[in-house]
Design an enzyme around this catalytic site. Structure first.
Site, PDB file in Angstrom:
ATOM      1  N   GLU A 118       0.849  -1.187   0.000  1.00  0.00           N
ATOM      2  CA  GLU A 118       0.000   0.000   0.000  1.00  0.00           C
ATOM      3  C   GLU A 118       0.883   1.235   0.000  1.00  0.00           C
ATOM      4  OE1 GLU A 118      -4.273  -0.353   2.363  1.00  0.00           O
ATOM      5  OE2 GLU A 118      -2.485   0.011   3.485  1.00  0.00           O
ATOM      6  N   HIS A 147     -12.467   8.702   7.364  1.00  0.00           N
ATOM      7  CA  HIS A 147     -12.112   7.281   7.411  1.00  0.00           C
ATOM      8  C   HIS A 147     -11.607   6.811   8.764  1.00  0.00           C
ATOM      9  CE1 HIS A 147     -10.946   3.451   5.825  1.00  0.00           C
ATOM     10  NE2 HIS A 147      -9.654   3.652   6.046  1.00  0.00           N
ATOM     11  N   ARG A 169      -1.793   8.408   9.734  1.00  0.00           N
ATOM     12  CA  ARG A 169      -1.626   6.958   9.900  1.00  0.00           C
ATOM     13  C   ARG A 169      -1.143   6.298   8.612  1.00  0.00           C
ATOM     14  NH1 ARG A 169      -5.556   2.302   9.079  1.00  0.00           N
ATOM     15  NH2 ARG A 169      -6.607   3.848   7.803  1.00  0.00           N
ATOM     16  N   ARG A 201      -2.077   9.544   1.984  1.00  0.00           N
ATOM     17  CA  ARG A 201      -3.528   9.675   1.805  1.00  0.00           C
ATOM     18  C   ARG A 201      -4.020  11.121   1.819  1.00  0.00           C
ATOM     19  NH1 ARG A 201      -5.975   4.634   5.336  1.00  0.00           N
ATOM     20  NH2 ARG A 201      -5.405   3.120   3.752  1.00  0.00           N
ATOM     21  N   HIS A 249     -10.027   9.154   3.619  1.00  0.00           N
ATOM     22  CA  HIS A 249      -9.581   8.191   2.611  1.00  0.00           C
ATOM     23  C   HIS A 249      -9.910   8.766   1.242  1.00  0.00           C
ATOM     24  CE1 HIS A 249      -8.968   4.557   0.319  1.00  0.00           C
ATOM     25  NE2 HIS A 249      -8.452   3.991   1.392  1.00  0.00           N
TER      26      HIS A 249
HETATM   27  C1  FAD Z   1     -14.011   0.522   5.105  1.00  0.00           C
HETATM   28  C2  FAD Z   1     -12.813   0.447   5.996  1.00  0.00           C
HETATM   29  C3  FAD Z   1     -11.647  -0.149   5.542  1.00  0.00           C
HETATM   30  C4  FAD Z   1     -10.540  -0.240   6.365  1.00  0.00           C
HETATM   31  N1  FAD Z   1      -9.436  -0.895   5.939  1.00  0.00           N
HETATM   32  C5  FAD Z   1      -8.410  -1.110   6.796  1.00  0.00           C
HETATM   33  C6  FAD Z   1      -7.312  -1.936   6.431  1.00  0.00           C
HETATM   34  O1  FAD Z   1      -7.268  -2.489   5.358  1.00  0.00           O
HETATM   35  N2  FAD Z   1      -6.321  -2.113   7.345  1.00  0.00           N
HETATM   36  C7  FAD Z   1      -6.321  -1.530   8.581  1.00  0.00           C
HETATM   37  O2  FAD Z   1      -5.398  -1.724   9.376  1.00  0.00           O
HETATM   38  N3  FAD Z   1      -7.363  -0.739   8.941  1.00  0.00           N
HETATM   39  C8  FAD Z   1      -8.394  -0.534   8.098  1.00  0.00           C
HETATM   40  N4  FAD Z   1      -9.449   0.241   8.488  1.00  0.00           N
HETATM   41  C9  FAD Z   1      -9.450   0.802   9.836  1.00  0.00           C
HETATM   42  C10 FAD Z   1      -9.727  -0.314  10.837  1.00  0.00           C
HETATM   43  O3  FAD Z   1     -10.746  -1.137  10.323  1.00  0.00           O
HETATM   44  C11 FAD Z   1     -10.167   0.224  12.183  1.00  0.00           C
HETATM   45  O4  FAD Z   1      -9.321   1.233  12.620  1.00  0.00           O
HETATM   46  C12 FAD Z   1     -10.160  -0.887  13.222  1.00  0.00           C
HETATM   47  O5  FAD Z   1     -10.943  -1.969  12.756  1.00  0.00           O
HETATM   48  C13 FAD Z   1     -10.689  -0.385  14.549  1.00  0.00           C
HETATM   49  O6  FAD Z   1     -10.865  -1.490  15.400  1.00  0.00           O
HETATM   50  P1  FAD Z   1     -11.482  -1.245  16.833  1.00  0.00           P
HETATM   51  O7  FAD Z   1     -11.633  -2.588  17.444  1.00  0.00           O
HETATM   52  O8  FAD Z   1     -10.698  -0.223  17.548  1.00  0.00           O
HETATM   53  O9  FAD Z   1     -12.921  -0.577  16.540  1.00  0.00           O
HETATM   54  P2  FAD Z   1     -14.156  -1.132  15.726  1.00  0.00           P
HETATM   55  O10 FAD Z   1     -13.790  -2.274  14.890  1.00  0.00           O
HETATM   56  O11 FAD Z   1     -14.803   0.020  15.063  1.00  0.00           O
HETATM   57  O12 FAD Z   1     -15.130  -1.654  16.871  1.00  0.00           O
HETATM   58  C14 FAD Z   1     -15.756  -0.728  17.763  1.00  0.00           C
HETATM   59  C15 FAD Z   1     -16.828  -1.467  18.528  1.00  0.00           C
HETATM   60  O13 FAD Z   1     -17.351  -0.641  19.579  1.00  0.00           O
HETATM   61  C16 FAD Z   1     -18.775  -0.713  19.591  1.00  0.00           C
HETATM   62  N5  FAD Z   1     -19.267   0.496  20.267  1.00  0.00           N
HETATM   63  C17 FAD Z   1     -19.096   1.795  19.901  1.00  0.00           C
HETATM   64  N6  FAD Z   1     -19.647   2.621  20.821  1.00  0.00           N
HETATM   65  C18 FAD Z   1     -20.181   1.835  21.789  1.00  0.00           C
HETATM   66  C19 FAD Z   1     -20.895   2.098  22.997  1.00  0.00           C
HETATM   67  N7  FAD Z   1     -21.177   3.353  23.420  1.00  0.00           N
HETATM   68  N8  FAD Z   1     -21.322   1.046  23.748  1.00  0.00           N
HETATM   69  C20 FAD Z   1     -21.066  -0.246  23.346  1.00  0.00           C
HETATM   70  N9  FAD Z   1     -20.396  -0.547  22.200  1.00  0.00           N
HETATM   71  C21 FAD Z   1     -19.942   0.476  21.445  1.00  0.00           C
HETATM   72  C22 FAD Z   1     -19.131  -0.872  18.132  1.00  0.00           C
HETATM   73  O14 FAD Z   1     -20.418  -1.371  17.953  1.00  0.00           O
HETATM   74  C23 FAD Z   1     -18.029  -1.861  17.693  1.00  0.00           C
HETATM   75  O15 FAD Z   1     -18.375  -3.182  18.033  1.00  0.00           O
HETATM   76  C24 FAD Z   1     -10.580   0.332   7.669  1.00  0.00           C
HETATM   77  C25 FAD Z   1     -11.738   0.951   8.117  1.00  0.00           C
HETATM   78  C26 FAD Z   1     -12.855   0.995   7.298  1.00  0.00           C
HETATM   79  C27 FAD Z   1     -14.097   1.647   7.829  1.00  0.00           C
END
Ligand code: FAD
Length: 522
Positions: free
Chosen positions: A114, A337, A372, A276, A230
């Site tokens: 990437e 993003h 990032r 980006r 993004h």
């Molecule tokens: C379309 C897309 C493509 C991406 N591609 C990549 C990639 O290729 N590689 C990479 O490294 N990153 C990528 N990212 C970024 C990456 O996906 C995220 O930064 C990462 O998944 C975040 O993980 P997390 O566990 O911190 O949060 P999340 O996976 O967002 O999980 C957050 C959780 O908290 C819950 N939640 C939120 N608020 C509350 C509340 N008040 N009470 C209870 N539950 C709550 C939500 O329901 C969810 O279950 C991408 C993001 C997107 C949107």
């Protein structure tokens, strides 16, 4: 042997929350997961490009570190990035152990590339279904391990709970009576803020509630001005803003303006694989110039087999919306993003509030600096998730040091007025229009005042009580706007048209905290 004392309450079920819960269980704790939608709904599920780790024969953690530091525009916390890049390979081994079906060729994991990565180091699964594969695998492991998971339950607020940790206030998502959890360590893994922006790649659960709740509880938040946009989401009218992964540009797809002319080589030596923020601004400039709400991503030179084998989700999504990427150009535009900033933590996920941890996108360790490096966020949830789990299993005092500059904000006197859905949508529009890709004081100041006024109406009349979605959205939006207004320079993902260059005086992180009683204004 699983202990009897209550383990941590893990809020959120993306990669960070699921992994912390699993590792806590393996270390003998009894975690409970609370998540506001279905277990699998998260940003994680939609991640496409891959997950970064230096496991290739020509790669090393030192190279991964150098790329991360370079991308971060002078603000990467090197200690955090060193931890990330050194520990990433071991966390990939964990994912393999859990059964994530990474793509392989001749028995070896295949690695993609990437923008701004100097080596191929992105592990992927199901082509561009990496996040989906990881989320499904971790979810299955969590269920198999018998970890309690409370779906459709939202964290609404936190109250002081003494040494054991905060008291979490929970309620059914969308309303219902509140329940108080006995004091225990709370791990915020609530993800980012992307869907607070009108145009976003994030699912609707990503509204930054964790940031608002932690801030209201007294936690310092850092780097809130750094929201990554993004460059390439599908921009056909009426269709969802589905992300078209950067890895497609990594394979050779190019950007053309409304007249069909390739424009990135004139903007940056790395052309389509420039950072980006550079690509996003260049596209926005073309959009403003042409008056058409998109430019084109041209992947027609890529072999059709490769497109469908390497990017099945994207290619099939496009086909379903009438665009065959092997023959037609794809209309694309930038979207909000990724939240680089968030709740300030140390390298073990501890926030400035005792007993409150944060990990994943909601946390701010400084690892991403001002920008990032793509695919460093999934791995962040694992690397720091492991450290949180270990810290929880061997409690010790500590917490992050304060950033060099901290703005103190007085709590608003809330009027507790009923919240309406339309207010929420107005916040999303205003954030996109006024605190978006290109910012200036002329837009930021009135936007901040407006977010604060919306907050005054929606915040509970009792200070520090639990708030609803509009109050949380207004508070998070005001934190982004306040930080963006304060940072009078352009750096990484933060661009100010009235201060278009980096300034040495701003080579530091910016924290914000709520002025609770007994603290002096700084
Ligand atoms: C379309 C897309 C493509 C991406 N591609 C990549 C990639 O290729 N590689 C990479 O490294 N990153 C990528 N990212 C970024 C990456 O996906 C995220 O930064 C990462 O998944 C975040 O993980 P997390 O566990 O911190 O949060 P999340 O996976 O967002 O999980 C957050 C959780 O908290 C819950 N939640 C939120 N608020 C509350 C509340 N008040 N009470 C209870 N539950 C709550 C939500 O329901 C969810 O279950 C991408 C993001 C997107 C949107």
């Amino acid at each position: 042997m699983v202990g009897r004392t209550p383990g941590p309450l893990v809020i959120g079920s993306g990669i960070a929350g699921l992994y912390v819960a699993l590792r806590c269980r393996e270390l003998g704790l009894r975690p409970t997961i609370v998540t506001k939608a279905r277990l699998e709904e998260s940003n994680t599920r939609y991640a496409q490009g891959g997950i970064a780790a230096a496991i290739g024969p020509d790669d090393s953690p030192a190279r991964h570190l150098a790329d991360t530091v370079r991308a971060g525009a002078g603000l990467v916390d090197v200690a955090a990035a060193r931890v990330l890049t050194r520990e990433a390979p071991a966390r990939m081994a964990d994912l393999v152990r859990y059964g994530v079906p990474f793509d392989t060729a001749e028995g070896r994991i295949t690695l993609g590339r990437e923008a701004a990565h100097s080596r191929s180091r992105l592990l992927h699964a199901g082509g561009d279904a990496t996040g989906y594969s990881i989320e499904e695998t971790l979810k299955r492991k969590v269920l198999d391990a018998g970890i309690e998971a409370r779906e459709r339950t939202s964290l609404r607020g936190l109250r002081p709970g003494g040494k054991a940790g905060p008291v979490a206030v929970l309620s059914a998502t969308g309303g219902g009576p509140t329940e108080l959890e006995p004091p225990r360590p709370v791990v915020l893994a609530t993800g980012g803020v992307g869907s607070l922006y009108l145009q976003s790649s994030n699912p609707s659960v990503a509204t930054g509630e964790g940031v608002a709740i932690a801030f209201r509880t007294g936690a310092i938040v850092t780097d809130m001005e750094f929201v990554q946009f993004h460059p390439t989401a599908f921009a056909q009218e009426g269709a969802p803003r589905f992300l078209i992964t950067e890895a497609m540009r990594g394979e050779g797809a190019i950007l053309r303006n409304a007249d069909g002319v390739r424009f990135m080589p004139k903007v940056h030596p790395d052309a389509e694989l420039a950072p980006r923020d550079v690509v996003a601004r260049a596209i926005q400039q073309e959009i403003d110039r042409s008056g058409r709400p998109y430019v084109f991503l041209d992947a027609t030179e890529l072999p059709r087999d490769l497109l469908f084998a390497r990017f099945p989700s994207v290619s099939n999504f496009l086909l379903a919306h009438g665009v065959d990427p092997s023959r037609q150009m794809i209309p694309v535009a930038p979207v909000a993003h990724y939240m680089i900033g968030g709740v300030t933590t140390d390298l073990e996920g501890r926030t400035t509030v005792p007993g409150l941890f944060a990990v994943g996108e909601v946390a701010s360790t400084g690892v991403h600096g001002a920008n990032r490096l793509g695919s460093n966020s999934l791995v962040e949830g694992l690397v720091f998730g492991e450290r949180v789990a270990r810290r929880l299993s061997e409690p010790a005092a500590g917490g992050p040091t304060e950033p060099p500059q901290v703005l103190s904000v007085r709590p608003v006197e809330g009027r507790g007025e009923p919240e309406g859905r339309s207010r929420f949508e107005e916040i999303r529009s205003r954030l996109w229009e006024d605190v978006g890709i290109v910012r200036s004081e002329a837009k930021l100041r009135p936007a901040l005042e407006w977010f604060e006024e919306v907050g005054r109406a929606a915040e509970p009349a009792t200070p520090r009580a639990e708030a609803g979605p509009v109050a949380n959205a207004a508070l998070t939006a005001s934190l982004v706007a306040r930080a963006a207004l304060a940072r009078t320079e352009s750096r990484g993902a933060h661009f100010r048209s009235d201060f278009p260059r980096p300034r040495a005086v701003w080579q530091h992180h910016l924290g914000i905290r709520l002025l609770l009683s007994g603290r002096r204004r700084s």
